[in-house]
Write an enzyme that holds these catalytic residues in place. Structure first.
Site, PDB file in Angstrom:
ATOM      1  N   HIS A 224       0.882  -1.191   0.000  1.00 55.35           N
ATOM      2  CA  HIS A 224       0.000   0.000   0.000  1.00 55.35           C
ATOM      3  C   HIS A 224       0.913   1.232   0.000  1.00 55.35           C
ATOM      4  O   HIS A 224       1.780   1.364  -0.860  1.00 55.35           O
ATOM      5  CB  HIS A 224      -0.930  -0.119   1.212  1.00 55.35           C
ATOM      6  CG  HIS A 224      -2.048   0.874   1.277  1.00 55.35           C
ATOM      7  ND1 HIS A 224      -2.451   1.651   0.223  1.00 55.35           N
ATOM      8  CD2 HIS A 224      -2.887   1.208   2.312  1.00 55.35           C
ATOM      9  CE1 HIS A 224      -3.474   2.415   0.601  1.00 55.35           C
ATOM     10  NE2 HIS A 224      -3.760   2.175   1.863  1.00 55.35           N
ATOM     11  N   HIS A 263      -1.980  -2.213  -9.685  1.00 55.73           N
ATOM     12  CA  HIS A 263      -3.017  -1.626  -8.840  1.00 55.73           C
ATOM     13  C   HIS A 263      -4.234  -2.527  -8.852  1.00 55.73           C
ATOM     14  O   HIS A 263      -4.565  -3.099  -9.894  1.00 55.73           O
ATOM     15  CB  HIS A 263      -3.411  -0.224  -9.342  1.00 55.73           C
ATOM     16  CG  HIS A 263      -4.137   0.579  -8.309  1.00 55.73           C
ATOM     17  ND1 HIS A 263      -5.500   0.483  -8.119  1.00 55.73           N
ATOM     18  CD2 HIS A 263      -3.685   1.463  -7.389  1.00 55.73           C
ATOM     19  CE1 HIS A 263      -5.846   1.283  -7.129  1.00 55.73           C
ATOM     20  NE2 HIS A 263      -4.771   1.894  -6.664  1.00 55.73           N
ATOM     21  N   ASP A 315       2.600   5.794  -6.595  1.00 50.14           N
ATOM     22  CA  ASP A 315       3.769   5.733  -5.717  1.00 50.14           C
ATOM     23  C   ASP A 315       5.089   5.726  -6.475  1.00 50.14           C
ATOM     24  O   ASP A 315       6.131   6.061  -5.910  1.00 50.14           O
ATOM     25  CB  ASP A 315       3.681   4.501  -4.810  1.00 50.14           C
ATOM     26  CG  ASP A 315       2.593   4.665  -3.768  1.00 50.14           C
ATOM     27  OD1 ASP A 315       2.470   5.781  -3.234  1.00 50.14           O
ATOM     28  OD2 ASP A 315       1.863   3.713  -3.504  1.00 50.14           O
TER      29      ASP A 315
HETATM   30  C1  SDX Z   1      -1.412   2.182  -3.261  1.00 53.04           C
HETATM   31  O1  SDX Z   1      -6.085   0.720  -3.550  1.00 53.04           O
HETATM   32  C2  SDX Z   1      -5.666   1.912  -3.473  1.00 53.04           C
HETATM   33  O2  SDX Z   1      -6.386   2.838  -3.733  1.00 53.04           O
HETATM   34  C3  SDX Z   1      -4.236   2.115  -3.023  1.00 53.04           C
HETATM   35  C4  SDX Z   1      -3.615   3.441  -3.435  1.00 53.04           C
HETATM   36  C5  SDX Z   1      -4.278   4.599  -2.670  1.00 53.04           C
HETATM   37  O3  SDX Z   1      -4.366   5.700  -3.231  1.00 53.04           O
HETATM   38  O4  SDX Z   1      -4.673   4.386  -1.527  1.00 53.04           O
HETATM   39  O5  SDX Z   1      -3.726   3.650  -4.829  1.00 53.04           O
HETATM   40  C6  SDX Z   1      -2.097   3.504  -3.051  1.00 53.04           C
HETATM   41  O6  SDX Z   1      -1.358   1.401  -2.335  1.00 53.04           O
HETATM   42  C7  SDX Z   1      -0.813   1.823  -4.611  1.00 53.04           C
HETATM   43  C8  SDX Z   1      -0.240   0.388  -4.672  1.00 53.04           C
HETATM   44  C9  SDX Z   1       1.187   0.395  -4.148  1.00 53.04           C
HETATM   45  N1  SDX Z   1       1.779  -0.969  -4.113  1.00 53.04           N
HETATM   46  C10 SDX Z   1       2.795  -1.339  -4.909  1.00 53.04           C
HETATM   47  O7  SDX Z   1       3.249  -0.609  -5.769  1.00 53.04           O
HETATM   48  C11 SDX Z   1       3.376  -2.696  -4.606  1.00 53.04           C
HETATM   49  C12 SDX Z   1       3.597  -3.468  -5.882  1.00 53.04           C
HETATM   50  N2  SDX Z   1       2.328  -3.810  -6.469  1.00 53.04           N
HETATM   51  C13 SDX Z   1       1.682  -4.951  -6.109  1.00 53.04           C
HETATM   52  O8  SDX Z   1       2.186  -5.914  -5.322  1.00 53.04           O
HETATM   53  C14 SDX Z   1       0.264  -5.155  -6.627  1.00 53.04           C
HETATM   54  O9  SDX Z   1       0.147  -4.718  -7.930  1.00 53.04           O
HETATM   55  C15 SDX Z   1      -0.812  -4.524  -5.740  1.00 53.04           C
HETATM   56  C16 SDX Z   1      -0.654  -4.904  -4.277  1.00 53.04           C
HETATM   57  C17 SDX Z   1      -0.803  -3.001  -5.855  1.00 53.04           C
HETATM   58  C18 SDX Z   1      -2.191  -5.028  -6.236  1.00 53.04           C
HETATM   59  O10 SDX Z   1      -2.290  -6.369  -5.921  1.00 53.04           O
HETATM   60  P1  SDX Z   1      -3.410  -7.335  -6.503  1.00 53.04           P
HETATM   61  O11 SDX Z   1      -4.569  -6.575  -7.004  1.00 53.04           O
HETATM   62  O12 SDX Z   1      -3.661  -8.347  -5.442  1.00 53.04           O
HETATM   63  O13 SDX Z   1      -2.712  -7.980  -7.731  1.00 53.04           O
HETATM   64  P2  SDX Z   1      -1.827  -9.274  -7.735  1.00 53.04           P
HETATM   65  O14 SDX Z   1      -0.735  -9.161  -6.750  1.00 53.04           O
HETATM   66  O15 SDX Z   1      -2.738 -10.471  -7.587  1.00 53.04           O
HETATM   67  O16 SDX Z   1      -1.210  -9.234  -9.188  1.00 53.04           O
HETATM   68  C19 SDX Z   1      -1.881  -9.736 -10.348  1.00 53.04           C
HETATM   69  C20 SDX Z   1      -0.802 -10.202 -11.293  1.00 53.04           C
HETATM   70  C21 SDX Z   1       0.114 -11.227 -10.647  1.00 53.04           C
HETATM   71  O17 SDX Z   1       0.613 -12.037 -11.693  1.00 53.04           O
HETATM   72  P3  SDX Z   1       0.003 -13.517 -11.913  1.00 53.04           P
HETATM   73  O18 SDX Z   1       0.232 -14.270 -10.618  1.00 53.04           O
HETATM   74  O19 SDX Z   1      -1.450 -13.340 -12.209  1.00 53.04           O
HETATM   75  O20 SDX Z   1       0.820 -14.060 -13.048  1.00 53.04           O
HETATM   76  O21 SDX Z   1       0.040  -9.114 -11.672  1.00 53.04           O
HETATM   77  C22 SDX Z   1       1.363  -9.335 -11.175  1.00 53.04           C
HETATM   78  C23 SDX Z   1       1.225 -10.403 -10.110  1.00 53.04           C
HETATM   79  O22 SDX Z   1       2.396 -11.112  -9.922  1.00 53.04           O
HETATM   80  N3  SDX Z   1       1.818  -8.096 -10.593  1.00 53.04           N
HETATM   81  C24 SDX Z   1       3.087  -7.730 -10.506  1.00 53.04           C
HETATM   82  C25 SDX Z   1       3.057  -6.490  -9.876  1.00 53.04           C
HETATM   83  N4  SDX Z   1       1.795  -6.147  -9.596  1.00 53.04           N
HETATM   84  C26 SDX Z   1       1.039  -7.135 -10.032  1.00 53.04           C
HETATM   85  N5  SDX Z   1       4.202  -8.301 -10.879  1.00 53.04           N
HETATM   86  C27 SDX Z   1       5.362  -7.649 -10.642  1.00 53.04           C
HETATM   87  N6  SDX Z   1       5.410  -6.453 -10.031  1.00 53.04           N
HETATM   88  C28 SDX Z   1       4.268  -5.858  -9.634  1.00 53.04           C
HETATM   89  N7  SDX Z   1       4.326  -4.680  -9.009  1.00 53.04           N
END
Ligand code: SDX
Length: 374
Positions: A224, A263, A315
């Site tokens: 997050h 996201h 971010d």
């Molecule tokens: C914020 O929700 C909000 O509104 C939050 C926010 C706010 O204003 O409050 O916008 C602020 O928290 C932004 C998010 C910051 N987090 C990150 O940057 C951390 C890195 N990102 C992630 O781990 C991920 O994308 C999330 C946590 C943001 C979202 O997670 P989800 O929706 O559970 O997605 P997921 O982890 O299930 O990913 C789906 C697929 C996966 O691949 P498969 O298993 O399907 O093959 O996408 C891939 C993931 O591995 N993936 C990534 C990735 N993000 C998703 N792969 C590599 N790097 C990434 N960052």
């Protein structure tokens, strides 16, 4: 049972579940709106104080309402020395988010409205928190730097004062406006994890300070708000443009998450990210030595888009922008708090105004009934 397990899998992480109603913010139909105002419009034409008023009071302020709002906030920036003293003691050995959580918890002990969840009391508490949080952040950072606390400057806006209490220097107009825009972009985002945490706590009829402490805890995590720090740390690890390809290949091979990308809601890009990237780039015109980090970021972004179809979230440019401002990386998420406090408090007020306990069900996956005596 198989049906229930399938249902649970579909809702993993509550993805796609509409868990309540809100009039504060919308991310529907490809737009981000704060009480009906679109985020590009706000980033271009509003100030953070106007957005704070919009979120907390509920409408765009008139000129006189804005002036009164600022006049009211200025003295509320002062925090009792005993609270700052605790913050100064814990800050050098803690993550700034932990010190800030402690500071907010201490602020509850001096708030005369702490146990009053009425709309009027909640609004008073929200203003006090909004004004005081930069002072707590500033005292912590100055203690980390081994320097004396800087008293807030009532003549500065929220963004400029936040930078001033951390550094002891009044920022240029360009840096102050870049920070102001970042705070506008960070202010609110409907049912994100920390806001939902705040609403869940408020839903028990607990108080605003307790809910905000919970929100800080939720925001700290790297999935997050903590991602703005993690994204910049990751870019520092990449180090050079030449190293990007090898870094990304290794990350993909080891299934390492690329911080600041992806996201839960935005699959075609986060509306806020390009706005903040532009502001970060503007800063590099005055500080060209930081341009290199944007080039590295762009190379990471290109590989993520080309090969994973995953976009940066807010971010990612935030990390780059705050780095260009010279802010210590561990303060990036506390700065997020200095903004999101407005969204959290707006949601806490909305929850309290029409409350029902938030208490969902779980699908049980443990052992079937068995006897303790075998
Ligand atoms: C914020 O929700 C909000 O509104 C939050 C926010 C706010 O204003 O409050 O916008 C602020 O928290 C932004 C998010 C910051 N987090 C990150 O940057 C951390 C890195 N990102 C992630 O781990 C991920 O994308 C999330 C946590 C943001 C979202 O997670 P989800 O929706 O559970 O997605 P997921 O982890 O299930 O990913 C789906 C697929 C996966 O691949 P498969 O298993 O399907 O093959 O996408 C891939 C993931 O591995 N993936 C990534 C990735 N993000 C998703 N792969 C590599 N790097 C990434 N960052």
């Amino acid at each position: 049972m198989p049906d229930k397990q399938a249902a649970a899998a579909i809702a993993s992480g509550l993805e796609g579940i509409e868990a309540g109603t809100t009039s504060v913010c919308s991310v529907e139909q490809g737009q981000l709106l704060y009480r009906g105002y679109e985020i590009h419009d706000l980033a271009e034409h509003a100030t953070f104080e106007e957005v704070a008023h919009l979120l907390l009071v509920g409408h765009k302020p008139s000129t006189s309402e804005l002036a009164a709002f600022k006049r009211e906030l200025a003295p509320l920036r002062n925090v009792p020395e005993w609270i700052l003293d605790v913050v100064r003691r814990v800050a050098p050995k803690s993550h700034p988010m932990d010190a800030l959580r402690t500071g907010v918890s201490l602020l509850s002990h001096i708030d005369p409205d702490v146990a009053d969840n009425s709309l009027a009391a909640n609004l008073r508490k929200a203003k006090r928190l909004l004004a005081a949080i930069p002072t707590v952040i500033g005292a912590g950072q100055r203690a980390i730097d081994g320097k004396a606390t800087v008293a807030p400057d009532p003549s500065l806006g929220h963004a400029a004062n936040l930078l001033y209490v951390m550094t002891g220097e009044r920022p240029s107009d360009l840096i102050a406006r870049a920070m102001d825009v970042s705070l506008i972009l960070y202010a609110e985002h409907e049912f994100n994890a920390s806001t939902f945490t705040c609403r869940t706590i408020a839903g028990t009829l607990s108080d605003m300070h307790s809910a905000v402490c919970g929100g800080i805890g939720a925001l700290k995590g790297p999935l997050h708000g903590g991602a703005n720090e993690a994204a910049m740390e990751m870019l520092k690890e990449v180090g050079t443009l030449e190293n990007v390809r090898a870094f990304m290949d290794n990350a993909f091979a080891t299934k390492r998450k690329i911080m600041g990308f992806g996201h839960r809601v935005y699959k075609n890009g986060d509306h806020r990210a390009p706005i903040l990237r532009e502001w970060g780039l503007k800063l590099t015109k005055e500080r060209p030595q930081f341009r290199k980090w944007f080039d590295i970021g762009d190379a990471v972004q290109k590989i993520m888009l080309d090969e994973k179809k995953i976009h940066p979230n807010v971010d990612f440019p935030c990390g780059l922008t705050y780095f260009t401002m010279g802010i210590p990386v561990p303060q990036y998420t506390p700065i997020f708090v200095a903004s999101r406090i407005t969204g959290w408090c707006a949601h806490i007020m909305e929850q309290h105004a029409d409350n029902r306990l938030i208490r969902p069900l779980s699908v049980y996956t443990g052992p079937a009934k068995r006897s303790w005596n075998g």
